[in-house]
Enzyme design. Structure first.
Site, PDB file in Angstrom:
ATOM      1  CG  HIS A 145      23.910  28.076  46.297  1.00 14.60           C
ATOM      2  ND1 HIS A 145      25.043  28.173  45.199  1.00 14.60           N
ATOM      3  CD2 HIS A 145      22.883  27.544  45.591  1.00 14.60           C
ATOM      4  CE1 HIS A 145      24.152  27.695  44.072  1.00 14.60           C
ATOM      5  NE2 HIS A 145      23.007  27.243  44.282  1.00 14.60           N
TER       6      HIS A 145
ATOM      7  N   GLY B 213      14.353  27.492  44.455  1.00 12.17           N
ATOM      8  CA  GLY B 213      15.242  28.032  45.590  1.00 12.17           C
ATOM      9  C   GLY B 213      16.280  28.936  45.112  1.00 12.17           C
TER      10      GLY B 213
ATOM     11  CB  CYS C 250      22.115  24.620  40.493  1.00 15.85           C
ATOM     12  SG  CYS C 250      22.591  26.180  40.888  1.00 15.85           S
ATOM     13  CG  LEU C 251      17.545  28.847  39.006  1.00 15.88           C
ATOM     14  CD1 LEU C 251      16.821  29.854  39.741  1.00 15.88           C
ATOM     15  CD2 LEU C 251      16.793  28.432  37.670  1.00 15.88           C
TER      16      LEU C 251
ATOM     17  CD  GLN D 226      21.670  30.219  43.122  1.00 13.39           C
ATOM     18  OE1 GLN D 226      20.946  30.087  44.183  1.00 13.39           O
ATOM     19  NE2 GLN D 226      21.630  29.528  42.115  1.00 13.39           N
TER      20      GLN D 226
ATOM     21  CG  HIS E 236      20.532  23.386  45.700  1.00 12.76           C
ATOM     22  ND1 HIS E 236      20.769  22.583  44.515  1.00 12.76           N
ATOM     23  CD2 HIS E 236      20.724  24.665  45.557  1.00 12.76           C
ATOM     24  CE1 HIS E 236      21.420  23.369  43.912  1.00 12.76           C
ATOM     25  NE2 HIS E 236      21.363  24.616  44.226  1.00 12.76           N
ATOM     26  CD  GLU E 237      18.503  27.356  47.191  1.00  7.50           C
ATOM     27  OE1 GLU E 237      19.380  28.253  46.678  1.00  7.50           O
ATOM     28  OE2 GLU E 237      18.208  26.529  46.253  1.00  7.50           O
TER      29      GLU E 237
HETATM   30 ZN    ZN Z   1      21.581  26.487  42.972  1.00  8.84          ZN
END
Ligand code: ZN
Length: 171
Positions: free
Chosen positions: A144, A51, A98-99, A56, A140-141
């Site tokens: 963000h 995701g 998370c990236l 991000q 999660h997204e």
């Molecule tokens: Zn994330």
């Protein structure tokens, strides 16, 4: 339409203020948004991740990409504009990363089922019903887009310890 030259986007990490901002609603789905969505999908697959949310990649707009098959099944690829959660139920605990928060994997409680409404690149409305992992990624997204990170789901003690560690890494 085949695009051969989709370039990778840079993923911003913890400490960048864009990750704490509430993302703006997208009013017009133009070519730039279309291109950005494709670049995000490509960047997410390359990471690899399941995701990615526009903040991000340093864009504070309500756009997310998801693919829990990580490039294996085209039908799993989701691009959502202005997603909103319409219902949630149950509970599911799983380790999550998370990236934008490198090297942090923590057990986080999420709803087992999440229903989200959003728009695709053609402007059509979609209702996505996610269970288990898909529910988790949707939450999660969308977090963000609201300026929230996985760290915000942890206990205050754990959060401050991890933040110290992350500041050292980035500093
Ligand atoms: Zn994330």
């Amino acid at each position: 339409m085949i695009e051969k030259d989709i370039s990778l986007l840079e993923i911003v990490t913890f400490g960048n203020p864009v990750l704490k901002k509430k993302a703006e609603k997208i009013q017009n789905i133009d070519q730039e948004i279309e291109r950005l969505a494709k670049q995000m999908m490509h960047t997410m697959h390359a990471a690899p991740g399941i995701g990615l949310a526009a903040p991000q990649i340093n864009r504070s707009i309500q756009l997310i990409t998801i693919d829990i098959s990580v490039g294996v099944k085209t039908q799993d690829q989701i691009i959502l504009i202005n997603p909103e959660i319409i219902s949630q139920e149950g509970e599911d605990i799983m380790e999550e990363g998370c990236l934008s928060v490198p090297d942090v994997n923590e057990k986080i409680t999420r709803p087992y089922r999440t229903v989200v409404r959003g728009t695709d690149l053609e402007g059509n409305e979609h209702i996505i019903e996610g269970e288990g992992l898909l529910s988790r990624v949707l939450c999660h997204e969308i977090d963000h887009l609201n300026g929230k990170l996985i760290l915000d789901h942890l206990s205050p003690l754990k959060r401050s310890l991890l933040k110290k560690k992350l500041r050292k890494q980035s500093g």
